[in-house]
Design a protein around this motif. Structure first.
Motif, PDB file in Angstrom:
ATOM      1  N   ARG A 108      -8.425   4.400  16.064  1.00 23.60           N
ATOM      2  CA  ARG A 108      -7.401   3.430  16.476  1.00 23.60           C
ATOM      3  C   ARG A 108      -6.392   3.185  15.354  1.00 23.60           C
ATOM      4  NH1 ARG A 108     -12.116   1.044  18.635  1.00 23.60           N
ATOM      5  NH2 ARG A 108     -12.255  -0.439  16.889  1.00 23.60           N
ATOM      6  N   ILE A 109      -6.901   3.015  14.135  1.00 21.10           N
ATOM      7  CA  ILE A 109      -6.007   2.762  12.993  1.00 21.10           C
ATOM      8  C   ILE A 109      -5.168   3.997  12.688  1.00 21.10           C
ATOM      9  CG2 ILE A 109      -5.917   2.259  10.518  1.00 21.10           C
ATOM     10  CD1 ILE A 109      -8.554   0.648  10.946  1.00 21.10           C
ATOM     11  N   GLU A 110      -5.795   5.163  12.741  1.00 15.01           N
ATOM     12  CA  GLU A 110      -5.084   6.409  12.443  1.00 15.01           C
ATOM     13  C   GLU A 110      -3.921   6.608  13.404  1.00 15.01           C
ATOM     14  OE1 GLU A 110      -4.319  10.020  10.379  1.00 15.01           O
ATOM     15  OE2 GLU A 110      -5.425   8.219   9.828  1.00 15.01           O
ATOM     16  N   GLU A 111      -4.159   6.327  14.670  1.00 19.72           N
ATOM     17  CA  GLU A 111      -3.100   6.486  15.672  1.00 19.72           C
ATOM     18  C   GLU A 111      -1.993   5.448  15.471  1.00 19.72           C
ATOM     19  OE1 GLU A 111      -2.609   6.128  20.489  1.00 19.72           O
ATOM     20  OE2 GLU A 111      -4.465   7.007  19.698  1.00 19.72           O
ATOM     21  N   ARG A 112      -2.373   4.250  15.091  1.00 19.49           N
ATOM     22  CA  ARG A 112      -1.416   3.158  14.947  1.00 19.49           C
ATOM     23  C   ARG A 112      -0.537   3.303  13.704  1.00 19.49           C
ATOM     24  NH1 ARG A 112      -4.876  -1.352  14.520  1.00 19.49           N
ATOM     25  NH2 ARG A 112      -4.593  -1.426  12.271  1.00 19.49           N
ATOM     26  N   GLN A 113      -1.168   3.641  12.545  1.00 15.92           N
ATOM     27  CA  GLN A 113      -0.377   3.690  11.313  1.00 15.92           C
ATOM     28  C   GLN A 113      -0.885   4.666  10.264  1.00 15.92           C
ATOM     29  OE1 GLN A 113      -1.925  -0.529  10.322  1.00 15.92           O
ATOM     30  NE2 GLN A 113      -1.062   0.156   8.380  1.00 15.92           N
ATOM     31  N   GLY A 114      -2.021   5.272  10.530  1.00 11.68           N
ATOM     32  CA  GLY A 114      -2.644   6.145   9.541  1.00 11.68           C
ATOM     33  C   GLY A 114      -3.635   5.341   8.713  1.00 11.68           C
ATOM     34  N   PHE A 115      -4.851   5.846   8.593  1.00  9.65           N
ATOM     35  CA  PHE A 115      -5.892   5.090   7.895  1.00  9.65           C
ATOM     36  C   PHE A 115      -5.575   4.933   6.414  1.00  9.65           C
ATOM     37  CE2 PHE A 115     -10.268   4.702   6.052  1.00  9.65           C
ATOM     38  CZ  PHE A 115     -10.569   3.473   6.616  1.00  9.65           C
ATOM     39  N   ALA A 116      -5.065   5.997   5.791  1.00  8.60           N
ATOM     40  CA  ALA A 116      -4.718   5.902   4.368  1.00  8.60           C
ATOM     41  C   ALA A 116      -3.621   4.859   4.154  1.00  8.60           C
ATOM     42  CB  ALA A 116      -4.284   7.260   3.825  1.00  8.60           C
ATOM     43  N   ASP A 117      -2.600   4.877   4.998  1.00  7.07           N
ATOM     44  CA  ASP A 117      -1.522   3.890   4.870  1.00  7.07           C
ATOM     45  C   ASP A 117      -2.048   2.475   5.083  1.00  7.07           C
ATOM     46  OD1 ASP A 117       0.321   5.855   4.305  1.00  7.07           O
ATOM     47  OD2 ASP A 117       1.137   5.932   6.337  1.00  7.07           O
ATOM     48  N   PHE A 118      -2.968   2.314   6.040  1.00  9.76           N
ATOM     49  CA  PHE A 118      -3.579   1.006   6.299  1.00  9.76           C
ATOM     50  C   PHE A 118      -4.250   0.472   5.030  1.00  9.76           C
ATOM     51  CE2 PHE A 118      -7.663  -1.087   7.378  1.00  9.76           C
ATOM     52  CZ  PHE A 118      -7.195  -2.244   7.988  1.00  9.76           C
ATOM     53  N   LEU A 119      -5.088   1.291   4.400  1.00  9.61           N
ATOM     54  CA  LEU A 119      -5.817   0.838   3.209  1.00  9.61           C
ATOM     55  C   LEU A 119      -4.887   0.596   2.027  1.00  9.61           C
ATOM     56  CD1 LEU A 119      -8.986   3.091   3.352  1.00  9.61           C
ATOM     57  CD2 LEU A 119      -8.893   0.616   3.678  1.00  9.61           C
ATOM     58  N   TRP A 120      -4.025   1.561   1.750  1.00  8.45           N
ATOM     59  CA  TRP A 120      -3.160   1.458   0.569  1.00  8.45           C
ATOM     60  C   TRP A 120      -2.085   0.380   0.729  1.00  8.45           C
ATOM     61  CZ3 TRP A 120      -3.792   3.261  -4.245  1.00  8.45           C
ATOM     62  CH2 TRP A 120      -4.756   4.257  -4.445  1.00  8.45           C
ATOM     63  N   SER A 121      -1.802  -0.033   1.967  1.00  8.84           N
ATOM     64  CA  SER A 121      -0.778  -1.060   2.169  1.00  8.84           C
ATOM     65  C   SER A 121      -1.183  -2.393   1.543  1.00  8.84           C
ATOM     66  CB  SER A 121      -0.494  -1.254   3.665  1.00  8.84           C
ATOM     67  OG  SER A 121      -1.589  -1.893   4.318  1.00  8.84           O
ATOM     68  N   PHE A 122      -2.471  -2.629   1.393  1.00 10.30           N
ATOM     69  CA  PHE A 122      -2.920  -3.885   0.794  1.00 10.30           C
ATOM     70  C   PHE A 122      -2.441  -4.010  -0.661  1.00 10.30           C
ATOM     71  CE2 PHE A 122      -5.818  -3.420   4.333  1.00 10.30           C
ATOM     72  CZ  PHE A 122      -5.864  -4.710   4.840  1.00 10.30           C
ATOM     73  N   GLN A 123      -2.208  -2.855  -1.289  1.00  6.90           N
ATOM     74  CA  GLN A 123      -1.754  -2.837  -2.681  1.00  6.90           C
ATOM     75  C   GLN A 123      -0.370  -2.224  -2.811  1.00  6.90           C
ATOM     76  OE1 GLN A 123      -6.154  -2.567  -4.701  1.00  6.90           O
ATOM     77  NE2 GLN A 123      -4.855  -0.816  -4.967  1.00  6.90           N
ATOM     78  N   GLU A 124       0.340  -2.186  -1.696  1.00  8.82           N
ATOM     79  CA  GLU A 124       1.677  -1.601  -1.661  1.00  8.82           C
ATOM     80  C   GLU A 124       1.687  -0.184  -2.223  1.00  8.82           C
ATOM     81  OE1 GLU A 124       4.194  -4.498  -3.573  1.00  8.82           O
ATOM     82  OE2 GLU A 124       3.951  -5.912  -1.910  1.00  8.82           O
ATOM     83  N   GLY A 125       0.601   0.536  -1.967  1.00  9.39           N
ATOM     84  CA  GLY A 125       0.502   1.932  -2.385  1.00  9.39           C
ATOM     85  C   GLY A 125       0.186   2.150  -3.849  1.00  9.39           C
ATOM     86  N   ARG A 126      -0.004   1.076  -4.604  1.00  9.94           N
ATOM     87  CA  ARG A 126      -0.179   1.199  -6.052  1.00  9.94           C
ATOM     88  C   ARG A 126      -1.643   1.084  -6.473  1.00  9.94           C
ATOM     89  NH1 ARG A 126       4.539  -2.326  -6.108  1.00  9.94           N
ATOM     90  NH2 ARG A 126       3.143  -4.073  -6.482  1.00  9.94           N
ATOM     91  N   VAL A 127      -1.973   1.823  -7.507  1.00  7.75           N
ATOM     92  CA  VAL A 127      -3.280   1.723  -8.143  1.00  7.75           C
ATOM     93  C   VAL A 127      -3.279   0.489  -9.044  1.00  7.75           C
ATOM     94  CG1 VAL A 127      -4.851   2.815  -9.808  1.00  7.75           C
ATOM     95  CG2 VAL A 127      -3.639   4.223  -8.115  1.00  7.75           C
ATOM     96  N   VAL A 128      -4.361  -0.269  -8.985  1.00  5.94           N
ATOM     97  CA  VAL A 128      -4.554  -1.377  -9.920  1.00  5.94           C
ATOM     98  C   VAL A 128      -5.325  -0.820 -11.111  1.00  5.94           C
ATOM     99  CG1 VAL A 128      -5.695  -3.601 -10.311  1.00  5.94           C
ATOM    100  CG2 VAL A 128      -4.556  -3.135  -8.120  1.00  5.94           C
ATOM    101  N   THR A 129      -4.724  -0.866 -12.283  1.00  5.52           N
ATOM    102  CA  THR A 129      -5.389  -0.354 -13.485  1.00  5.52           C
ATOM    103  C   THR A 129      -5.911  -1.529 -14.296  1.00  5.52           C
ATOM    104  OG1 THR A 129      -3.979   1.605 -13.545  1.00  5.52           O
ATOM    105  CG2 THR A 129      -5.095   0.998 -15.598  1.00  5.52           C
ATOM    106  N   ASN A 130      -7.229  -1.569 -14.414  1.00  9.40           N
ATOM    107  CA  ASN A 130      -7.882  -2.613 -15.201  1.00  9.40           C
ATOM    108  C   ASN A 130      -8.141  -2.108 -16.614  1.00  9.40           C
ATOM    109  OD1 ASN A 130      -7.892  -4.520 -13.105  1.00  9.40           O
ATOM    110  ND2 ASN A 130      -9.695  -3.568 -12.206  1.00  9.40           N
TER     111      ASN A 130
END
Length: 195
Positions: A108-130
């Motif tokens: 469902r997510i893949e069809e709607r927006q892409g699963f990778a885009d769904f997950l990475w959107s929470f961080q605006e596509g950016r890696v959080v470097t600690n």
């Protein structure tokens, strides 16, 4: 294999674990199917050591048809029974049935927006470097893992609590939690900047 003096201590000296640390863990993953596989394996790991899942990963890939969510989404009781009899995986009915429901949610997510885009959107596509210097400084969960966990559950995923999600975020490079003393910290940070 390269000598990584200062390597993150959690991988110990097991060659399989060391190779995983040195080549996979923390590398930003942006393929939706690969992200789903890792999330499912992290769910199976709940209550177990990650090395247990790593040792069985090939068995999981065979049993779950290469972790193709479109295939698994259509599975039913006969497939659950087959998997419960497979010694090559962790045989846990709830996790197996949850994988099927999660495959349906992935579709469902893949069809709607892409699963990778769904997950990475929470961080605006950016890696959080600690910049942790010791394992004690690395959290088990964060407000972001709580947010992603809640969103995944709302979509129909199971075995995706905030701690599992944070481990997933670390493994898939959404978060760079290699210790700053580990050469992989800088390598992963550079790789993401040059993508």
């Amino acid at each position: 294999m390269q000598d990584l003096t200062g390597r993150c201590p959690w991988c110990g000296t097991d060659p399989l674990y060391v190779a995983y640390h040195d080549t996979e863990w923390g590398v930003p993953e942006r393929d939706g199917r690969a992200l789903w596989e890792k999330l499912i394996l992290d769910g199976f790991q709940a209550g177990l050591a990650w090395i247990t899942i790593l040792r069985k990963r090939d068995g999981f890939r065979a049993a779950f048809e290469g972790f193709e969510p479109q295939v698994i989404a259509g599975w039913g009781d006969a497939d659950v029974a087959r998997l419960l009899a497979d010694p090559g995986i962790v045989r846990h009915r709830g996790k197996i049935e949850g994988t099927i429901r999660s495959a349906q949610a992935w579709c469902r997510i893949e069809e709607r927006q892409g699963f990778a885009d769904f997950l990475w959107s929470f961080q605006e596509g950016r890696v959080v470097t600690n910049h942790a210097r010791s394992i004690a400084e690395v959290p088990a969960e964060t407000p972001m893992s709580q947010k992603i966990s809640k969103a995944l559950k709302q979509e129909g995923f199971t075995f995706c609590g905030p701690t599992i999600v944070y481990a997933f975020m670390q493994a898939t490079g959404m978060v760079n939690d290699h210790l700053v003393t580990c050469p992989r910290h800088a390598e992963v940070a550079r790789a993401d900047r040059h993508r």
